[in-house]
Design a protein around this motif. Sequence first.
Motif, PDB file in Angstrom:
ATOM      1  N   PRO A  88      -8.491   6.236  14.347  1.00 26.43           N
ATOM      2  CA  PRO A  88      -8.133   4.817  14.385  1.00 26.43           C
ATOM      3  C   PRO A  88      -9.296   3.896  13.997  1.00 26.43           C
ATOM      4  CG  PRO A  88      -7.192   5.942  16.275  1.00 26.43           C
ATOM      5  CD  PRO A  88      -8.106   6.922  15.607  1.00 26.43           C
ATOM      6  N   ASP A  89     -10.518   4.233  14.404  1.00 22.70           N
ATOM      7  CA  ASP A  89     -11.684   3.444  14.016  1.00 22.70           C
ATOM      8  C   ASP A  89     -11.964   3.572  12.517  1.00 22.70           C
ATOM      9  OD1 ASP A  89     -12.075   2.639  16.623  1.00 22.70           O
ATOM     10  OD2 ASP A  89     -13.635   4.123  17.036  1.00 22.70           O
ATOM     11  N   MET A  90     -11.838   4.775  12.000  1.00 23.54           N
ATOM     12  CA  MET A  90     -12.091   5.009  10.583  1.00 23.54           C
ATOM     13  C   MET A  90     -11.079   4.247   9.724  1.00 23.54           C
ATOM     14  SD  MET A  90     -12.309   8.683   8.645  1.00 23.54           S
ATOM     15  CE  MET A  90     -12.582   8.812   6.872  1.00 23.54           C
ATOM     16  N   ALA A  91      -9.812   4.278  10.124  1.00 21.87           N
ATOM     17  CA  ALA A  91      -8.782   3.568   9.369  1.00 21.87           C
ATOM     18  C   ALA A  91      -8.994   2.060   9.438  1.00 21.87           C
ATOM     19  CB  ALA A  91      -7.399   3.932   9.911  1.00 21.87           C
ATOM     20  N   GLU A  92      -9.360   1.552  10.609  1.00 23.41           N
ATOM     21  CA  GLU A  92      -9.644   0.127  10.737  1.00 23.41           C
ATOM     22  C   GLU A  92     -10.804  -0.264   9.831  1.00 23.41           C
ATOM     23  OE1 GLU A  92      -9.734  -3.870  12.027  1.00 23.41           O
ATOM     24  OE2 GLU A  92      -8.153  -2.333  12.078  1.00 23.41           O
ATOM     25  N   THR A  93     -11.803   0.599   9.734  1.00 25.02           N
ATOM     26  CA  THR A  93     -12.934   0.344   8.850  1.00 25.02           C
ATOM     27  C   THR A  93     -12.476   0.244   7.401  1.00 25.02           C
ATOM     28  OG1 THR A  93     -14.465   1.477  10.341  1.00 25.02           O
ATOM     29  CG2 THR A  93     -15.156   1.227   8.055  1.00 25.02           C
ATOM     30  N   ALA A  94     -11.637   1.182   6.974  1.00 22.76           N
ATOM     31  CA  ALA A  94     -11.130   1.149   5.602  1.00 22.76           C
ATOM     32  C   ALA A  94     -10.336  -0.125   5.339  1.00 22.76           C
ATOM     33  CB  ALA A  94     -10.267   2.376   5.331  1.00 22.76           C
ATOM     34  N   ALA A  95      -9.517  -0.541   6.315  1.00 21.99           N
ATOM     35  CA  ALA A  95      -8.723  -1.759   6.148  1.00 21.99           C
ATOM     36  C   ALA A  95      -9.625  -2.984   6.017  1.00 21.99           C
ATOM     37  CB  ALA A  95      -7.761  -1.918   7.319  1.00 21.99           C
ATOM     38  N   ARG A  96     -10.720  -3.019   6.772  1.00 21.99           N
ATOM     39  CA  ARG A  96     -11.639  -4.157   6.688  1.00 21.99           C
ATOM     40  C   ARG A  96     -12.383  -4.163   5.360  1.00 21.99           C
ATOM     41  NH1 ARG A  96     -14.214  -4.986  12.779  1.00 21.99           N
ATOM     42  NH2 ARG A  96     -12.250  -4.735  13.919  1.00 21.99           N
ATOM     43  N   LEU A  97     -12.705  -2.989   4.841  1.00 21.04           N
ATOM     44  CA  LEU A  97     -13.317  -2.918   3.520  1.00 21.04           C
ATOM     45  C   LEU A  97     -12.360  -3.450   2.453  1.00 21.04           C
ATOM     46  CD1 LEU A  97     -15.021   0.594   3.767  1.00 21.04           C
ATOM     47  CD2 LEU A  97     -16.204  -1.605   3.617  1.00 21.04           C
ATOM     48  N   ALA A 110       0.854  -1.192   0.000  1.00 23.16           N
ATOM     49  CA  ALA A 110       0.000   0.000   0.000  1.00 23.16           C
ATOM     50  C   ALA A 110       0.883   1.233   0.000  1.00 23.16           C
ATOM     51  CB  ALA A 110      -0.908   0.011   1.222  1.00 23.16           C
ATOM     52  N   LEU A 111       0.606   2.170  -0.887  1.00 23.63           N
ATOM     53  CA  LEU A 111       1.281   3.460  -0.878  1.00 23.63           C
ATOM     54  C   LEU A 111       0.376   4.464  -0.180  1.00 23.63           C
ATOM     55  CD1 LEU A 111       3.395   5.599  -1.768  1.00 23.63           C
ATOM     56  CD2 LEU A 111       2.054   5.846  -3.887  1.00 23.63           C
ATOM     57  N   ILE A 112       0.942   5.178   0.781  1.00 17.14           N
ATOM     58  CA  ILE A 112       0.184   6.226   1.473  1.00 17.14           C
ATOM     59  C   ILE A 112       0.786   7.576   1.132  1.00 17.14           C
ATOM     60  CG2 ILE A 112      -0.570   7.140   3.692  1.00 17.14           C
ATOM     61  CD1 ILE A 112      -0.517   4.354   4.808  1.00 17.14           C
ATOM     62  N   ILE A 113      -0.037   8.446   0.613  1.00 18.02           N
ATOM     63  CA  ILE A 113       0.365   9.829   0.358  1.00 18.02           C
ATOM     64  C   ILE A 113      -0.279  10.669   1.453  1.00 18.02           C
ATOM     65  CG2 ILE A 113       0.395  11.711  -1.312  1.00 18.02           C
ATOM     66  CD1 ILE A 113      -0.086   9.651  -3.501  1.00 18.02           C
ATOM     67  N   GLY A 114       0.535  11.213   2.335  1.00 20.37           N
ATOM     68  CA  GLY A 114       0.008  11.937   3.490  1.00 20.37           C
ATOM     69  C   GLY A 114       0.098  11.123   4.765  1.00 20.37           C
ATOM     70  N   ALA A 115       1.134  10.275   4.879  1.00 19.85           N
ATOM     71  CA  ALA A 115       1.254   9.392   6.045  1.00 19.85           C
ATOM     72  C   ALA A 115       1.593  10.132   7.324  1.00 19.85           C
ATOM     73  CB  ALA A 115       2.315   8.315   5.788  1.00 19.85           C
ATOM     74  N   THR A 116       2.060  11.374   7.233  1.00 21.68           N
ATOM     75  CA  THR A 116       2.369  12.132   8.442  1.00 21.68           C
ATOM     76  C   THR A 116       1.151  12.872   8.982  1.00 21.68           C
ATOM     77  OG1 THR A 116       3.128  14.014   7.123  1.00 21.68           O
ATOM     78  CG2 THR A 116       4.795  12.426   7.799  1.00 21.68           C
ATOM     79  N   GLY A 117       0.019  12.755   8.301  1.00 21.87           N
ATOM     80  CA  GLY A 117      -1.218  13.350   8.785  1.00 21.87           C
ATOM     81  C   GLY A 117      -2.016  12.376   9.628  1.00 21.87           C
ATOM     82  N   GLY A 118      -3.169  12.831  10.090  1.00 17.88           N
ATOM     83  CA  GLY A 118      -3.970  12.014  10.993  1.00 17.88           C
ATOM     84  C   GLY A 118      -4.487  10.747  10.365  1.00 17.88           C
ATOM     85  N   PHE A 119      -5.275  10.844   9.289  1.00 12.09           N
ATOM     86  CA  PHE A 119      -5.833   9.655   8.670  1.00 12.09           C
ATOM     87  C   PHE A 119      -4.742   8.802   8.028  1.00 12.09           C
ATOM     88  CE2 PHE A 119      -7.744   7.377   5.051  1.00 12.09           C
ATOM     89  CZ  PHE A 119      -8.674   6.611   5.743  1.00 12.09           C
ATOM     90  N   GLY A 120      -3.793   9.436   7.348  1.00 13.05           N
ATOM     91  CA  GLY A 120      -2.729   8.680   6.699  1.00 13.05           C
ATOM     92  C   GLY A 120      -1.904   7.870   7.679  1.00 13.05           C
ATOM     93  N   GLY A 121      -1.591   8.456   8.820  1.00  7.19           N
ATOM     94  CA  GLY A 121      -0.817   7.736   9.832  1.00  7.19           C
ATOM     95  C   GLY A 121      -1.577   6.562  10.408  1.00  7.19           C
ATOM     96  N   GLU A 122      -2.874   6.756  10.663  1.00  6.54           N
ATOM     97  CA  GLU A 122      -3.675   5.655  11.188  1.00  6.54           C
ATOM     98  C   GLU A 122      -3.901   4.571  10.144  1.00  6.54           C
ATOM     99  OE1 GLU A 122      -4.580   4.888  14.190  1.00  6.54           O
ATOM    100  OE2 GLU A 122      -3.587   6.678  14.967  1.00  6.54           O
ATOM    101  N   MET A 123      -3.987   4.953   8.866  1.00  7.20           N
ATOM    102  CA  MET A 123      -4.097   3.949   7.812  1.00  7.20           C
ATOM    103  C   MET A 123      -2.838   3.101   7.744  1.00  7.20           C
ATOM    104  SD  MET A 123      -6.900   3.462   6.204  1.00  7.20           S
ATOM    105  CE  MET A 123      -6.261   2.471   4.864  1.00  7.20           C
ATOM    106  N   ALA A 124      -1.680   3.710   7.953  1.00  4.57           N
ATOM    107  CA  ALA A 124      -0.433   2.941   7.959  1.00  4.57           C
ATOM    108  C   ALA A 124      -0.482   1.864   9.035  1.00  4.57           C
ATOM    109  CB  ALA A 124       0.757   3.873   8.175  1.00  4.57           C
ATOM    110  N   LEU A 125      -0.922   2.235  10.232  1.00  4.98           N
ATOM    111  CA  LEU A 125      -1.000   1.272  11.333  1.00  4.98           C
ATOM    112  C   LEU A 125      -2.029   0.188  11.059  1.00  4.98           C
ATOM    113  CD1 LEU A 125      -0.835   3.828  14.280  1.00  4.98           C
ATOM    114  CD2 LEU A 125       0.909   2.123  13.735  1.00  4.98           C
ATOM    115  N   ALA A 126      -3.202   0.580  10.580  1.00  5.85           N
ATOM    116  CA  ALA A 126      -4.267  -0.390  10.327  1.00  5.85           C
ATOM    117  C   ALA A 126      -3.867  -1.374   9.236  1.00  5.85           C
ATOM    118  CB  ALA A 126      -5.554   0.336   9.949  1.00  5.85           C
ATOM    119  N   LEU A 127      -3.272  -0.880   8.167  1.00  5.25           N
ATOM    120  CA  LEU A 127      -2.872  -1.761   7.070  1.00  5.25           C
ATOM    121  C   LEU A 127      -1.754  -2.709   7.506  1.00  5.25           C
ATOM    122  CD1 LEU A 127      -3.000   0.785   4.113  1.00  5.25           C
ATOM    123  CD2 LEU A 127      -4.530  -1.154   4.483  1.00  5.25           C
ATOM    124  N   ARG A 128      -0.805  -2.195   8.291  1.00  2.61           N
ATOM    125  CA  ARG A 128       0.243  -3.082   8.813  1.00  2.61           C
ATOM    126  C   ARG A 128      -0.375  -4.204   9.643  1.00  2.61           C
ATOM    127  NH1 ARG A 128       3.833  -2.514  13.326  1.00  2.61           N
ATOM    128  NH2 ARG A 128       1.942  -1.756  14.350  1.00  2.61           N
TER     129      ARG A 128
END
Length: 341
Positions: free
Chosen positions: A205-214, A5-23
């Motif tokens: 964190p909940d929103m990112a987890e939701t995206a990862a589950r989708l 997964a490539l994240i553009i904006g990983a130092t922001g709120g949603f991008g950082g949480e997406m990194a954790l959720a995807l990992r």
Amino acid sequence: MASTALIIGATGGFGGEMALALRNHGWQVRAMHRKPRAAARQFADMSFIDWVKGDAMNAADVKAAAVNAEIVVHAVNPPGYRNWGGTVVPMIDNTIAAAKATGARIVFPGTVYNFGPDAFPLLGEASPQNPKTRKGALRVEMERRLRAASEEGVKVLILRAGDFFGGPNTGNNWFAQGLVKPGKRLRSVAYPGPHHVGHAWAYLPDMAETAARLLARADDLGAFEAFHFGGHWLEQGIEMADVIRTVARRSDAPVKKLPWFALTLLSPFVETFREMREMRYLWKKPVRLDNAKLVAFLGHEPHTPLDIAVGTTLAALGCIDAEQRAENPHAADAALMKGTI
């Protein structure tokens, strides 16, 4: 091998949480940044990220960073709301071009800015998008381009939510910029709207987890999919201020009105204030997201109890000690909730 997964904006709120959720879901995570070494030092606790050099305003950089990636998370925003009009559309165009070239699915965090009062109070995925603000019009245009790209073979997943809070970075969100003062012990809470008007909050964190589950059910997703994330709906909006005071053990802290008049006076000189003022209409009326489609698809929306979410956020912002957050009796419930569907 794990999918990338490539994240553009990983130092922001949603991008950082997406990194954790995807990992946590078994993905290899790559992040693009103009200064990758500095980002790696700043986020040393996220050493699993493969940082690559690139600028979201440079189409060639984005395309190169997206090679072999199955998804591109487009979570980049101009810091401090600077030059939204001149940056957000070119950046989404660059992400679309990269996805076309590599076959990646675009994941895009949406907001309620797309919608005007004619769609209130309950927003569905198909509600009319007639924004009354400049930023809302830009959001509509970004989503229009994503839909057009999906008709040309690019897979798109949009997850729309209410006001963000939580995550590793304060970012451009109302919780950190309007309600509390990051880095300072809680002495008071500012509240932007009438106390009785309901408000929707999205714990990142909940929103990112939701995206990862989708994404875990990518085979069941259409070429263009939009879901609404319900998050924390507070029927009495002032409840957020009450929870902040309770978690911080400052039940005596005054709840003050956000100084809209001062923001108006300063908005010609401070871009952040100008952008905040433009969104005032979202505090005057209840705006709730209907997550029925999401729940039907996943069976459950990840949901951290509000006091845990607020405590974690306040600790990250330096407004309370980490010990105060840890002593909350619902911590075990929150951890359990993360693992359920």
